[in-house]
Design an enzyme around this catalytic site. Structure first.
Site, PDB file in Angstrom:
ATOM      1  N   CYS A  18      50.572  41.099  30.462  1.00  0.00           N
ATOM      2  CA  CYS A  18      50.065  40.203  29.409  1.00  0.00           C
ATOM      3  C   CYS A  18      51.081  39.890  28.309  1.00  0.00           C
ATOM      4  O   CYS A  18      51.431  38.721  28.110  1.00  0.00           O
ATOM      5  CB  CYS A  18      48.807  40.804  28.785  1.00  0.00           C
ATOM      6  SG  CYS A  18      47.433  40.829  29.949  1.00  0.00           S
TER       7      CYS A  18
ATOM      8  N   ASN B 206      47.507  39.143  20.998  1.00  0.00           N
ATOM      9  CA  ASN B 206      48.581  39.742  21.796  1.00  0.00           C
ATOM     10  C   ASN B 206      49.943  39.562  21.130  1.00  0.00           C
ATOM     11  O   ASN B 206      50.787  40.463  21.152  1.00  0.00           O
ATOM     12  CB  ASN B 206      48.593  39.139  23.203  1.00  0.00           C
ATOM     13  CG  ASN B 206      47.623  39.857  24.123  1.00  0.00           C
ATOM     14  OD1 ASN B 206      46.925  40.770  23.689  1.00  0.00           O
ATOM     15  ND2 ASN B 206      47.561  39.453  25.372  1.00  0.00           N
TER      16      ASN B 206
HETATM   17  N1  NAD Z   1      45.460  42.554  33.238  1.00  0.00           N
HETATM   18  C1  NAD Z   1      45.071  42.707  32.001  1.00  0.00           C
HETATM   19  O1  NAD Z   1      45.170  43.781  31.408  1.00  0.00           O
HETATM   20  C2  NAD Z   1      44.462  41.549  31.249  1.00  0.00           C
HETATM   21  C3  NAD Z   1      43.809  41.780  30.034  1.00  0.00           C
HETATM   22  C4  NAD Z   1      43.248  40.692  29.365  1.00  0.00           C
HETATM   23  C5  NAD Z   1      43.355  39.414  29.895  1.00  0.00           C
HETATM   24  N2  NAD Z   1      44.033  39.221  31.070  1.00  0.00           N
HETATM   25  C6  NAD Z   1      44.101  37.868  31.616  1.00  0.00           C
HETATM   26  O2  NAD Z   1      43.143  37.761  32.668  1.00  0.00           O
HETATM   27  C7  NAD Z   1      43.625  36.895  33.693  1.00  0.00           C
HETATM   28  C8  NAD Z   1      43.618  37.626  35.022  1.00  0.00           C
HETATM   29  O3  NAD Z   1      44.549  38.676  34.945  1.00  0.00           O
HETATM   30  P1  NAD Z   1      44.608  39.829  36.049  1.00  0.00           P
HETATM   31  O4  NAD Z   1      45.577  40.831  35.580  1.00  0.00           O
HETATM   32  O5  NAD Z   1      43.227  40.236  36.410  1.00  0.00           O
HETATM   33  O6  NAD Z   1      45.216  38.979  37.293  1.00  0.00           O
HETATM   34  P2  NAD Z   1      45.332  39.439  38.797  1.00  0.00           P
HETATM   35  O7  NAD Z   1      46.562  38.787  39.317  1.00  0.00           O
HETATM   36  O8  NAD Z   1      45.195  40.922  38.928  1.00  0.00           O
HETATM   37  O9  NAD Z   1      44.046  38.806  39.499  1.00  0.00           O
HETATM   38  C9  NAD Z   1      43.845  37.441  39.665  1.00  0.00           C
HETATM   39  C10 NAD Z   1      43.052  37.248  40.977  1.00  0.00           C
HETATM   40  O10 NAD Z   1      42.621  35.891  41.058  1.00  0.00           O
HETATM   41  C11 NAD Z   1      42.621  35.525  42.434  1.00  0.00           C
HETATM   42  N3  NAD Z   1      42.553  34.064  42.516  1.00  0.00           N
HETATM   43  C12 NAD Z   1      43.473  33.135  42.171  1.00  0.00           C
HETATM   44  N4  NAD Z   1      42.991  31.889  42.355  1.00  0.00           N
HETATM   45  C13 NAD Z   1      41.729  32.026  42.829  1.00  0.00           C
HETATM   46  C14 NAD Z   1      40.695  31.131  43.208  1.00  0.00           C
HETATM   47  N5  NAD Z   1      40.868  29.795  43.100  1.00  0.00           N
HETATM   48  N6  NAD Z   1      39.532  31.629  43.666  1.00  0.00           N
HETATM   49  C15 NAD Z   1      39.344  32.941  43.758  1.00  0.00           C
HETATM   50  N7  NAD Z   1      40.269  33.854  43.401  1.00  0.00           N
HETATM   51  C16 NAD Z   1      41.445  33.396  42.945  1.00  0.00           C
HETATM   52  C17 NAD Z   1      43.893  36.156  42.952  1.00  0.00           C
HETATM   53  O11 NAD Z   1      43.867  36.281  44.364  1.00  0.00           O
HETATM   54  C18 NAD Z   1      43.865  37.511  42.233  1.00  0.00           C
HETATM   55  O12 NAD Z   1      43.211  38.500  43.019  1.00  0.00           O
HETATM   56  C19 NAD Z   1      45.009  36.438  33.228  1.00  0.00           C
HETATM   57  O13 NAD Z   1      44.876  35.211  32.550  1.00  0.00           O
HETATM   58  C20 NAD Z   1      45.428  37.513  32.258  1.00  0.00           C
HETATM   59  O14 NAD Z   1      46.333  37.047  31.289  1.00  0.00           O
HETATM   60  C21 NAD Z   1      44.574  40.254  31.756  1.00  0.00           C
END
Ligand code: NAD
Length: 462
Positions: free
Chosen positions: A263, A211
Protein backbone atom coordinates in the site's frame (compact mmCIF):
# COMPACT_ATOMS: atom_id res chain seq x y z
CA UNK A 1 -27.90 -8.55 3.55
CA UNK A 2 -26.65 -10.35 0.47
CA UNK A 3 -23.14 -9.27 -0.39
CA UNK A 4 -20.86 -9.99 -3.36
CA UNK A 5 -17.16 -9.33 -2.84
CA UNK A 6 -15.30 -8.90 -6.14
CA UNK A 7 -11.61 -9.71 -5.62
CA UNK A 8 -10.62 -12.27 -3.00
CA UNK A 9 -7.14 -11.07 -2.05
CA UNK A 10 -5.79 -9.71 1.24
CA UNK A 11 -8.64 -7.20 1.53
CA UNK A 12 -11.48 -9.03 -0.23
CA UNK A 13 -11.06 -12.33 1.59
CA UNK A 14 -10.71 -10.76 5.03
CA UNK A 15 -13.59 -8.32 4.42
CA UNK A 16 -15.79 -11.06 2.98
CA UNK A 17 -15.11 -13.44 5.86
CA UNK A 18 -15.68 -10.72 8.48
CA UNK A 19 -18.93 -9.51 6.87
CA UNK A 20 -20.13 -13.14 6.77
CA UNK A 21 -19.17 -13.40 10.42
CA UNK A 22 -21.44 -10.40 11.12
CA UNK A 23 -24.28 -12.66 9.89
CA UNK A 24 -24.63 -11.56 6.27
CA UNK A 25 -24.67 -13.83 3.23
CA UNK A 26 -21.39 -13.34 1.32
CA UNK A 27 -20.08 -14.70 -1.98
CA UNK A 28 -16.41 -13.96 -2.71
CA UNK A 29 -15.63 -13.79 -6.42
CA UNK A 30 -12.20 -13.97 -8.02
CA UNK A 31 -10.90 -14.38 -11.56
CA UNK A 32 -8.06 -16.52 -10.29
CA UNK A 33 -9.48 -20.04 -10.60
CA UNK A 34 -6.60 -21.60 -8.63
CA UNK A 35 -7.34 -19.29 -5.69
CA UNK A 36 -11.04 -20.16 -5.71
CA UNK A 37 -10.33 -23.90 -6.01
CA UNK A 38 -7.96 -23.67 -3.04
CA UNK A 39 -10.58 -21.83 -0.99
CA UNK A 40 -13.19 -24.42 -1.90
CA UNK A 41 -10.81 -27.12 -0.64
CA UNK A 42 -10.56 -25.19 2.64
CA UNK A 43 -7.08 -23.83 1.93
CA UNK A 44 -6.30 -20.16 2.54
CA UNK A 45 -4.14 -18.73 -0.27
CA UNK A 46 -2.54 -16.04 1.93
CA UNK A 47 -1.03 -15.97 5.39
CA UNK A 48 -3.15 -13.93 7.76
CA UNK A 49 -3.47 -14.87 11.44
CA UNK A 50 -6.94 -16.17 12.36
CA UNK A 51 -8.24 -16.18 8.79
CA UNK A 52 -8.31 -19.94 8.36
CA UNK A 53 -10.64 -20.45 11.33
CA UNK A 54 -12.85 -17.49 10.39
CA UNK A 55 -13.30 -18.76 6.83
CA UNK A 56 -13.89 -22.35 7.91
CA UNK A 57 -16.53 -21.34 10.47
CA UNK A 58 -18.46 -19.13 8.08
CA UNK A 59 -18.29 -21.60 5.19
CA UNK A 60 -19.46 -24.30 7.62
CA UNK A 61 -22.41 -22.19 8.71
CA UNK A 62 -23.41 -21.54 5.10
CA UNK A 63 -22.80 -17.78 5.06
CA UNK A 64 -19.62 -17.68 2.96
CA UNK A 65 -18.91 -19.21 -0.44
CA UNK A 66 -16.52 -18.75 -3.35
CA UNK A 67 -16.86 -18.66 -7.12
CA UNK A 68 -15.22 -17.47 -10.31
CA UNK A 69 -18.62 -16.67 -11.87
CA UNK A 70 -19.63 -13.09 -11.11
CA UNK A 71 -23.18 -13.02 -12.58
CA UNK A 72 -25.28 -14.83 -10.01
CA UNK A 73 -23.75 -13.33 -6.83
CA UNK A 74 -24.05 -9.81 -8.29
CA UNK A 75 -27.59 -10.38 -9.51
CA UNK A 76 -28.65 -11.50 -6.03
CA UNK A 77 -26.69 -8.88 -4.08
CA UNK A 78 -27.90 -5.85 -2.12
CA UNK A 79 -24.30 -4.66 -2.03
CA UNK A 80 -21.34 -5.41 -4.31
CA UNK A 81 -17.87 -4.56 -3.01
CA UNK A 82 -15.03 -4.00 -5.44
CA UNK A 83 -11.82 -5.17 -3.71
CA UNK A 84 -9.56 -5.80 -6.69
CA UNK A 85 -5.93 -4.66 -6.88
CA UNK A 86 -4.88 -1.12 -7.80
CA UNK A 87 -1.12 -1.52 -8.33
CA UNK A 88 1.14 1.22 -9.67
CA UNK A 89 0.79 1.60 -13.41
CA UNK A 90 3.97 0.64 -15.21
CA UNK A 91 5.92 3.68 -16.32
CA UNK A 92 4.21 6.59 -14.62
CA UNK A 93 3.23 5.54 -11.08
CA UNK A 94 -0.48 6.34 -11.44
CA UNK A 95 -2.83 3.79 -9.89
CA UNK A 96 -3.66 1.15 -12.49
CA UNK A 97 -7.46 1.18 -12.50
CA UNK A 98 -7.95 -1.40 -15.24
CA UNK A 99 -8.98 -4.11 -12.72
CA UNK A 100 -11.52 -1.76 -11.12
CA UNK A 101 -13.00 -0.72 -14.45
CA UNK A 102 -13.13 -4.31 -15.74
CA UNK A 103 -14.93 -5.31 -12.55
CA UNK A 104 -17.35 -2.38 -13.01
CA UNK A 105 -18.24 -3.57 -16.54
CA UNK A 106 -18.75 -7.14 -15.35
CA UNK A 107 -20.89 -5.98 -12.42
CA UNK A 108 -22.97 -3.73 -14.68
CA UNK A 109 -23.83 -6.62 -16.96
CA UNK A 110 -25.18 -8.68 -14.05
CA UNK A 111 -27.01 -6.06 -11.92
CA UNK A 112 -30.67 -6.58 -11.07
CA UNK A 113 -32.78 -4.28 -8.88
CA UNK A 114 -31.37 -1.54 -6.68
CA UNK A 115 -27.75 -2.36 -5.79
CA UNK A 116 -25.06 -0.48 -3.92
CA UNK A 117 -21.67 -0.79 -5.63
CA UNK A 118 -18.94 -0.06 -3.13
CA UNK A 119 -15.29 0.62 -4.01
CA UNK A 120 -13.21 -0.81 -1.21
CA UNK A 121 -10.06 -0.81 -3.33
CA UNK A 122 -7.85 2.23 -2.78
CA UNK A 123 -8.69 4.41 -5.77
CA UNK A 124 -7.80 7.97 -6.83
CA UNK A 125 -10.24 10.82 -6.46
CA UNK A 126 -12.95 10.66 -9.09
CA UNK A 127 -12.88 6.87 -9.55
CA UNK A 128 -16.37 6.39 -8.06
CA UNK A 129 -17.71 8.85 -10.64
CA UNK A 130 -15.97 6.90 -13.40
CA UNK A 131 -17.28 3.55 -12.08
CA UNK A 132 -20.78 5.01 -12.12
CA UNK A 133 -20.27 6.29 -15.68
CA UNK A 134 -19.02 2.86 -16.84
CA UNK A 135 -21.98 1.09 -15.24
CA UNK A 136 -24.46 3.43 -16.89
CA UNK A 137 -22.63 3.15 -20.19
CA UNK A 138 -23.06 -0.63 -20.04
CA UNK A 139 -26.56 -0.57 -18.49
CA UNK A 140 -28.18 2.86 -18.94
CA UNK A 141 -31.15 1.96 -16.73
CA UNK A 142 -29.18 0.33 -13.91
CA UNK A 143 -30.53 1.33 -10.48
CA UNK A 144 -27.25 1.77 -8.59
CA UNK A 145 -25.54 3.97 -6.06
CA UNK A 146 -21.75 3.91 -6.32
CA UNK A 147 -20.13 4.47 -2.94
CA UNK A 148 -16.57 4.88 -1.72
CA UNK A 149 -15.77 2.84 1.40
CA UNK A 150 -11.97 2.65 1.68
CA UNK A 151 -10.40 -0.04 3.80
CA UNK A 152 -7.88 0.70 6.54
CA UNK A 153 -7.00 -2.81 7.74
CA UNK A 154 -3.36 -3.77 8.23
CA UNK A 155 -2.04 -7.10 7.00
CA UNK A 156 -1.03 -9.23 9.97
CA UNK A 157 -3.80 -7.75 12.13
CA UNK A 158 -6.45 -7.62 9.42
CA UNK A 159 -9.32 -9.37 11.19
CA UNK A 160 -8.92 -7.32 14.33
CA UNK A 161 -8.69 -4.12 12.30
CA UNK A 162 -11.77 -4.95 10.24
CA UNK A 163 -13.79 -5.75 13.34
CA UNK A 164 -12.45 -2.88 15.46
CA UNK A 165 -11.91 -0.02 13.02
CA UNK A 166 -11.00 3.44 14.28
CA UNK A 167 -13.63 4.70 11.84
CA UNK A 168 -15.65 3.60 8.82
CA UNK A 169 -15.54 6.09 5.98
CA UNK A 170 -18.53 6.07 3.63
CA UNK A 171 -18.54 8.40 0.65
CA UNK A 172 -22.07 8.80 -0.67
CA UNK A 173 -25.02 11.20 -0.76
CA UNK A 174 -27.52 8.42 -1.51
CA UNK A 175 -29.84 7.73 1.44
CA UNK A 176 -30.72 4.19 0.29
CA UNK A 177 -27.02 3.36 0.06
CA UNK A 178 -26.40 4.77 3.54
CA UNK A 179 -29.09 2.50 4.98
CA UNK A 180 -27.66 -0.62 3.35
CA UNK A 181 -24.10 0.17 4.41
CA UNK A 182 -25.20 1.00 7.95
CA UNK A 183 -26.96 -2.38 8.06
CA UNK A 184 -23.86 -4.23 6.82
CA UNK A 185 -21.67 -2.62 9.49
CA UNK A 186 -24.37 -2.60 12.22
CA UNK A 187 -22.55 -5.20 14.40
CA UNK A 188 -19.65 -2.78 14.65
CA UNK A 189 -21.80 -0.14 16.31
CA UNK A 190 -21.46 -2.31 19.44
CA UNK A 191 -17.78 -1.39 19.33
CA UNK A 192 -18.86 2.21 18.75
CA UNK A 193 -16.95 2.50 15.50
CA UNK A 194 -17.89 5.92 14.11
CA UNK A 195 -19.23 6.02 10.57
CA UNK A 196 -18.05 9.11 8.78
CA UNK A 197 -20.34 10.02 5.88
CA UNK A 198 -18.72 12.22 3.25
CA UNK A 199 -18.88 12.95 -0.45
CA UNK A 200 -17.33 10.11 -2.52
CA UNK A 201 -14.37 12.27 -3.58
CA UNK A 202 -13.64 13.19 0.02
CA UNK A 203 -13.74 9.54 1.09
CA UNK A 204 -11.36 8.61 -1.72
CA UNK A 205 -8.93 11.29 -0.65
CA UNK A 206 -9.17 10.39 3.06
CA UNK A 207 -7.66 6.98 2.30
CA UNK A 208 -4.71 8.39 0.36
CA UNK A 209 -4.13 11.21 2.83
CA UNK A 210 -4.09 8.71 5.73
CA UNK A 211 -1.52 6.44 4.07
CA UNK A 212 0.54 9.41 2.89
CA UNK A 213 0.62 10.86 6.39
CA UNK A 214 1.72 7.56 7.95
CA UNK A 215 4.39 7.10 5.28
CA UNK A 216 5.59 10.62 6.00
CA UNK A 217 5.81 9.90 9.72
CA UNK A 218 7.96 6.82 9.08
CA UNK A 219 10.20 8.70 6.68
CA UNK A 220 10.57 11.58 9.12
CA UNK A 221 11.79 9.33 11.92
CA UNK A 222 14.08 7.48 9.49
CA UNK A 223 15.81 10.74 8.60
CA UNK A 224 16.02 11.69 12.27
CA UNK A 225 17.63 8.26 12.82
CA UNK A 226 20.31 9.10 10.26
CA UNK A 227 21.00 12.31 12.12
CA UNK A 228 21.09 10.46 15.45
CA UNK A 229 23.84 8.23 14.07
CA UNK A 230 25.96 11.27 13.21
CA UNK A 231 25.44 13.17 16.46
CA UNK A 232 25.45 10.27 18.93
CA UNK A 233 21.76 10.42 19.90
CA UNK A 234 19.37 7.49 20.25
CA UNK A 235 16.41 7.55 17.85
CA UNK A 236 14.29 5.28 20.02
CA UNK A 237 14.51 7.75 22.87
CA UNK A 238 13.85 10.63 20.49
CA UNK A 239 10.77 8.78 19.16
CA UNK A 240 9.53 8.16 22.68
CA UNK A 241 10.25 11.73 23.64
CA UNK A 242 8.20 13.13 20.80
CA UNK A 243 5.60 10.34 20.69
CA UNK A 244 4.47 11.01 24.24
CA UNK A 245 3.25 14.35 22.96
CA UNK A 246 -0.43 13.65 22.20
CA UNK A 247 -0.31 15.96 19.22
CA UNK A 248 2.29 13.66 17.65
CA UNK A 249 1.43 10.17 18.94
CA UNK A 250 3.76 7.21 19.41
CA UNK A 251 2.76 5.06 16.45
CA UNK A 252 4.66 4.88 13.16
CA UNK A 253 7.78 6.31 14.77
CA UNK A 254 9.94 3.18 14.48
CA UNK A 255 13.09 3.86 12.52
CA UNK A 256 14.02 1.13 10.07
CA UNK A 257 14.97 0.27 6.50
CA UNK A 258 12.13 2.26 4.87
CA UNK A 259 8.48 1.46 4.32
CA UNK A 260 7.38 -1.23 1.89
CA UNK A 261 4.33 -3.39 1.36
CA UNK A 262 1.38 -3.41 -0.96
CA UNK A 263 0.00 0.00 0.00
CA UNK A 264 2.28 2.82 1.18
CA UNK A 265 4.73 2.93 -1.75
CA UNK A 266 2.08 2.70 -4.47
CA UNK A 267 -0.35 5.00 -2.67
CA UNK A 268 2.31 7.67 -2.15
CA UNK A 269 3.16 7.47 -5.86
CA UNK A 270 -0.50 7.62 -6.90
CA UNK A 271 -1.31 10.62 -4.69
CA UNK A 272 1.72 12.49 -6.02
CA UNK A 273 0.46 11.82 -9.56
CA UNK A 274 -3.10 12.92 -8.78
CA UNK A 275 -1.77 16.13 -7.26
CA UNK A 276 0.50 16.80 -10.25
CA UNK A 277 -2.43 16.27 -12.61
CA UNK A 278 -4.28 18.98 -10.71
CA UNK A 279 -1.26 21.31 -10.68
CA UNK A 280 -0.99 21.11 -6.88
CA UNK A 281 2.36 19.39 -6.41
CA UNK A 282 2.75 17.75 -3.00
CA UNK A 283 6.38 18.59 -2.31
CA UNK A 284 6.57 16.92 1.11
CA UNK A 285 5.23 13.68 -0.31
CA UNK A 286 7.56 13.83 -3.31
CA UNK A 287 10.46 14.01 -0.84
CA UNK A 288 9.01 11.10 1.15
CA UNK A 289 8.90 8.94 -1.98
CA UNK A 290 12.44 9.79 -3.02
CA UNK A 291 13.94 9.39 0.47
CA UNK A 292 12.24 6.05 0.97
CA UNK A 293 13.21 4.69 -2.45
CA UNK A 294 16.91 5.30 -1.87
CA UNK A 295 16.86 4.20 1.76
CA UNK A 296 16.13 0.48 1.24
CA UNK A 297 19.15 -0.08 -0.99
CA UNK A 298 21.29 2.18 1.19
CA UNK A 299 20.81 -0.26 4.07
CA UNK A 300 23.28 -2.56 2.30
CA UNK A 301 25.94 0.09 2.97
CA UNK A 302 25.43 -0.46 6.70
CA UNK A 303 26.47 -4.06 6.13
CA UNK A 304 29.43 -3.27 3.91
CA UNK A 305 30.60 -0.60 6.38
CA UNK A 306 31.16 -3.38 8.91
CA UNK A 307 33.73 -4.75 6.47
CA UNK A 308 35.18 -1.34 5.61
CA UNK A 309 33.40 -1.59 2.26
CA UNK A 310 34.87 -4.96 1.26
CA UNK A 311 31.80 -7.15 0.99
CA UNK A 312 32.87 -9.20 -2.04
CA UNK A 313 32.94 -12.90 -1.24
CA UNK A 314 31.34 -12.47 2.19
CA UNK A 315 28.31 -14.46 3.20
CA UNK A 316 25.43 -12.43 4.59
CA UNK A 317 22.52 -14.08 6.40
CA UNK A 318 19.23 -12.18 6.13
CA UNK A 319 16.49 -12.88 8.67
CA UNK A 320 13.03 -11.80 7.55
CA UNK A 321 11.97 -11.19 3.95
CA UNK A 322 8.34 -10.05 4.08
CA UNK A 323 7.68 -6.33 4.32
CA UNK A 324 6.55 -6.75 7.91
CA UNK A 325 5.88 -9.61 10.34
CA UNK A 326 2.73 -11.76 10.29
CA UNK A 327 2.19 -11.60 6.56
CA UNK A 328 3.53 -13.48 3.55
CA UNK A 329 3.29 -10.32 1.44
CA UNK A 330 6.56 -9.52 -0.35
CA UNK A 331 5.28 -6.54 -2.37
CA UNK A 332 7.96 -3.81 -2.27
CA UNK A 333 9.53 -5.40 0.82
CA UNK A 334 12.75 -3.61 1.86
CA UNK A 335 14.49 -7.02 1.76
CA UNK A 336 14.20 -7.02 -2.05
CA UNK A 337 16.28 -3.89 -2.57
CA UNK A 338 18.60 -4.77 0.32
CA UNK A 339 19.43 -8.27 -0.94
CA UNK A 340 19.87 -7.12 -4.53
CA UNK A 341 22.27 -4.42 -3.33
CA UNK A 342 24.21 -6.93 -1.20
CA UNK A 343 24.52 -9.20 -4.23
CA UNK A 344 25.61 -6.26 -6.39
CA UNK A 345 28.36 -5.62 -3.84
CA UNK A 346 29.55 -9.21 -4.31
CA UNK A 347 28.05 -10.83 -1.20
CA UNK A 348 26.55 -14.31 -1.10
CA UNK A 349 23.15 -14.21 0.55
CA UNK A 350 21.45 -16.80 2.74
CA UNK A 351 17.93 -16.03 3.91
CA UNK A 352 15.14 -17.24 6.12
CA UNK A 353 11.57 -16.05 6.63
CA UNK A 354 8.92 -17.85 8.70
CA UNK A 355 6.20 -17.66 6.01
CA UNK A 356 7.40 -15.63 3.03
CA UNK A 357 9.94 -18.02 1.51
CA UNK A 358 7.79 -19.29 -1.37
CA UNK A 359 6.84 -15.78 -2.43
CA UNK A 360 10.46 -14.63 -2.02
CA UNK A 361 11.79 -17.42 -4.22
CA UNK A 362 9.87 -16.00 -7.19
CA UNK A 363 11.43 -12.58 -6.66
CA UNK A 364 14.95 -13.17 -5.35
CA UNK A 365 17.32 -15.41 -7.28
CA UNK A 366 20.74 -16.77 -6.27
CA UNK A 367 19.79 -16.80 -2.61
CA UNK A 368 20.29 -19.84 -0.39
CA UNK A 369 16.97 -20.34 1.40
CA UNK A 370 17.38 -21.84 4.87
CA UNK A 371 15.39 -23.92 7.33
CA UNK A 372 15.45 -21.57 10.29
CA UNK A 373 17.35 -18.62 11.79
CA UNK A 374 20.27 -20.73 13.06
CA UNK A 375 20.61 -22.64 9.80
CA UNK A 376 20.69 -19.26 8.08
CA UNK A 377 23.41 -17.91 10.40
CA UNK A 378 25.66 -20.95 9.93
CA UNK A 379 29.14 -19.83 8.80
CA UNK A 380 27.83 -16.37 7.86
CA UNK A 381 30.15 -13.39 8.01
CA UNK A 382 27.29 -11.09 9.01
CA UNK A 383 23.66 -11.40 9.94
CA UNK A 384 21.01 -8.81 9.02
CA UNK A 385 17.63 -8.59 10.74
CA UNK A 386 15.40 -7.22 7.98
CA UNK A 387 11.93 -8.03 9.37
CA UNK A 388 11.10 -8.14 13.08
CA UNK A 389 9.28 -11.47 13.25
CA UNK A 390 8.51 -12.46 16.84
CA UNK A 391 10.78 -15.50 16.60
CA UNK A 392 13.81 -13.27 15.86
CA UNK A 393 13.29 -11.26 19.04
CA UNK A 394 14.72 -13.82 21.46
CA UNK A 395 17.41 -15.65 19.52
CA UNK A 396 19.91 -17.72 21.50
CA UNK A 397 22.74 -15.22 21.13
CA UNK A 398 25.52 -17.55 22.31
CA UNK A 399 24.45 -20.20 19.82
CA UNK A 400 24.17 -17.63 17.07
CA UNK A 401 27.63 -16.20 17.76
CA UNK A 402 29.24 -19.64 17.81
CA UNK A 403 27.57 -20.61 14.53
CA UNK A 404 28.72 -17.56 12.63
CA UNK A 405 32.07 -17.25 10.90
CA UNK A 406 32.17 -13.70 12.15
CA UNK A 407 29.91 -12.27 14.90
CA UNK A 408 28.54 -9.24 13.09
CA UNK A 409 24.86 -8.31 13.39
CA UNK A 410 23.18 -5.50 11.47
CA UNK A 411 19.81 -4.98 13.11
CA UNK A 412 17.62 -2.91 10.77
CA UNK A 413 14.63 -3.12 13.14
CA UNK A 414 16.35 -2.24 16.42
CA UNK A 415 15.19 -5.51 17.96
CA UNK A 416 18.19 -5.94 20.25
CA UNK A 417 19.90 -3.68 22.77
CA UNK A 418 23.42 -2.67 21.73
CA UNK A 419 24.87 -3.38 25.18
CA UNK A 420 23.42 -6.93 25.19
CA UNK A 421 24.87 -7.67 21.79
CA UNK A 422 28.21 -6.27 22.81
CA UNK A 423 28.17 -8.34 26.01
CA UNK A 424 27.57 -11.46 23.91
CA UNK A 425 30.58 -10.71 21.78
CA UNK A 426 28.96 -9.28 18.68
CA UNK A 427 29.99 -6.36 16.57
CA UNK A 428 26.58 -4.79 16.25
CA UNK A 429 25.00 -1.92 14.44
CA UNK A 430 21.37 -0.84 14.23
CA UNK A 431 19.37 2.16 13.00
CA UNK A 432 19.76 5.55 14.66
CA UNK A 433 21.38 4.33 17.85
CA UNK A 434 24.89 4.67 19.21
CA UNK A 435 27.00 1.56 18.65
CA UNK A 436 26.96 0.77 22.35
CA UNK A 437 25.12 2.16 25.35
CA UNK A 438 26.90 5.04 27.15
CA UNK A 439 28.15 2.64 29.82
CA UNK A 440 30.22 0.95 27.15
CA UNK A 441 31.23 4.05 25.31
CA UNK A 442 34.57 4.35 27.12
CA UNK A 443 35.31 0.71 26.77
CA UNK A 444 38.11 0.45 24.27
CA UNK A 445 37.26 -3.20 23.78
CA UNK A 446 34.28 -2.20 21.64
CA UNK A 447 36.67 -0.89 19.03
CA UNK A 448 38.76 -3.97 19.59
CA UNK A 449 35.79 -6.22 18.97
CA UNK A 450 34.86 -4.40 15.81
CA UNK A 451 38.41 -4.68 14.48
CA UNK A 452 38.60 -8.33 15.52
CA UNK A 453 35.30 -8.99 13.77
CA UNK A 454 36.61 -7.26 10.66
CA UNK A 455 39.89 -9.18 10.77
CA UNK A 456 38.07 -12.47 11.29
CA UNK A 457 35.85 -11.60 8.38
CA UNK A 458 38.76 -10.84 6.08
CA UNK A 459 40.91 -13.86 6.98
CA UNK A 460 39.19 -17.14 6.09
CA UNK A 461 39.35 -19.72 8.84
CA UNK A 462 40.36 -17.30 11.59
N1 NAD B 1 -3.41 -5.29 1.34
C1 NAD B 1 -3.71 -4.38 2.23
O1 NAD B 1 -3.22 -4.37 3.36
C2 NAD B 1 -4.71 -3.29 1.90
C3 NAD B 1 -5.22 -2.49 2.92
C4 NAD B 1 -6.15 -1.50 2.59
C5 NAD B 1 -6.52 -1.31 1.27
N2 NAD B 1 -5.97 -2.09 0.29
C6 NAD B 1 -6.41 -1.89 -1.09
O2 NAD B 1 -7.35 -2.92 -1.42
C7 NAD B 1 -7.22 -3.28 -2.79
C8 NAD B 1 -6.96 -4.77 -2.90
O3 NAD B 1 -5.71 -5.04 -2.33
P1 NAD B 1 -5.23 -6.53 -2.01
O4 NAD B 1 -3.96 -6.43 -1.28
O5 NAD B 1 -6.36 -7.30 -1.43
O6 NAD B 1 -4.99 -7.06 -3.52
P2 NAD B 1 -4.71 -8.55 -3.98
O7 NAD B 1 -3.82 -8.44 -5.16
O8 NAD B 1 -4.29 -9.41 -2.83
O9 NAD B 1 -6.14 -9.09 -4.43
C9 NAD B 1 -6.84 -8.61 -5.53
C10 NAD B 1 -7.65 -9.78 -6.12
O10 NAD B 1 -8.56 -9.28 -7.10
C11 NAD B 1 -8.70 -10.28 -8.10
N3 NAD B 1 -9.31 -9.65 -9.28
C12 NAD B 1 -8.80 -8.73 -10.13
N4 NAD B 1 -9.71 -8.38 -11.06
C13 NAD B 1 -10.83 -9.09 -10.79
C14 NAD B 1 -12.12 -9.18 -11.37
N5 NAD B 1 -12.46 -8.41 -12.43
N6 NAD B 1 -13.02 -10.03 -10.84
C15 NAD B 1 -12.71 -10.78 -9.79
N7 NAD B 1 -11.51 -10.74 -9.18
C16 NAD B 1 -10.58 -9.91 -9.68
C17 NAD B 1 -7.29 -10.78 -8.28
O11 NAD B 1 -7.27 -12.05 -8.91
C18 NAD B 1 -6.80 -10.83 -6.82
O12 NAD B 1 -7.05 -12.11 -6.24
C19 NAD B 1 -6.11 -2.40 -3.35
O13 NAD B 1 -6.68 -1.25 -3.93
C20 NAD B 1 -5.32 -2.01 -2.13
O14 NAD B 1 -4.64 -0.79 -2.28
C21 NAD B 1 -5.09 -3.08 0.57
Amino acid sequence: MRVAMIGTGYVGLVSGACIADFGHQVVCVDKDAAKIEALERGEIPIYEPGLHDLVRTNVGEGRLSFTTAIEEPVRAADAVFIAVGTPSRRGDGHADLSYVYDAAREIAAALEGFTVVITKSTVPVGTCDEVERIIHETRPNADVAVVSNPEFLREGAAIHDFKHPDRIVVGTHDERAKMIIAEIYRPLSLNQAPILYTAPRTAELIKYAANAFLATKITFINEIADLCEKVGADVQEVARGIGLDNRIGAKFLHAGPGFGGSCFPKDVRALIKTAQDHAVPLRILEAVGTVNDTRKRAMARKVSAMFSGALRGKTVAVLGLTFKPNTDDMREAPSLALITALQDMGARVRAFDPVGMRQAQDLLKNVTYCENAYDCAEAADALVIATEWEQFRALDLERLRDLMACPIVVDLRNVYRPEDMYRHGFAYTSVGRPLAAPAFADDASLDGLLSLARVRASVPGL
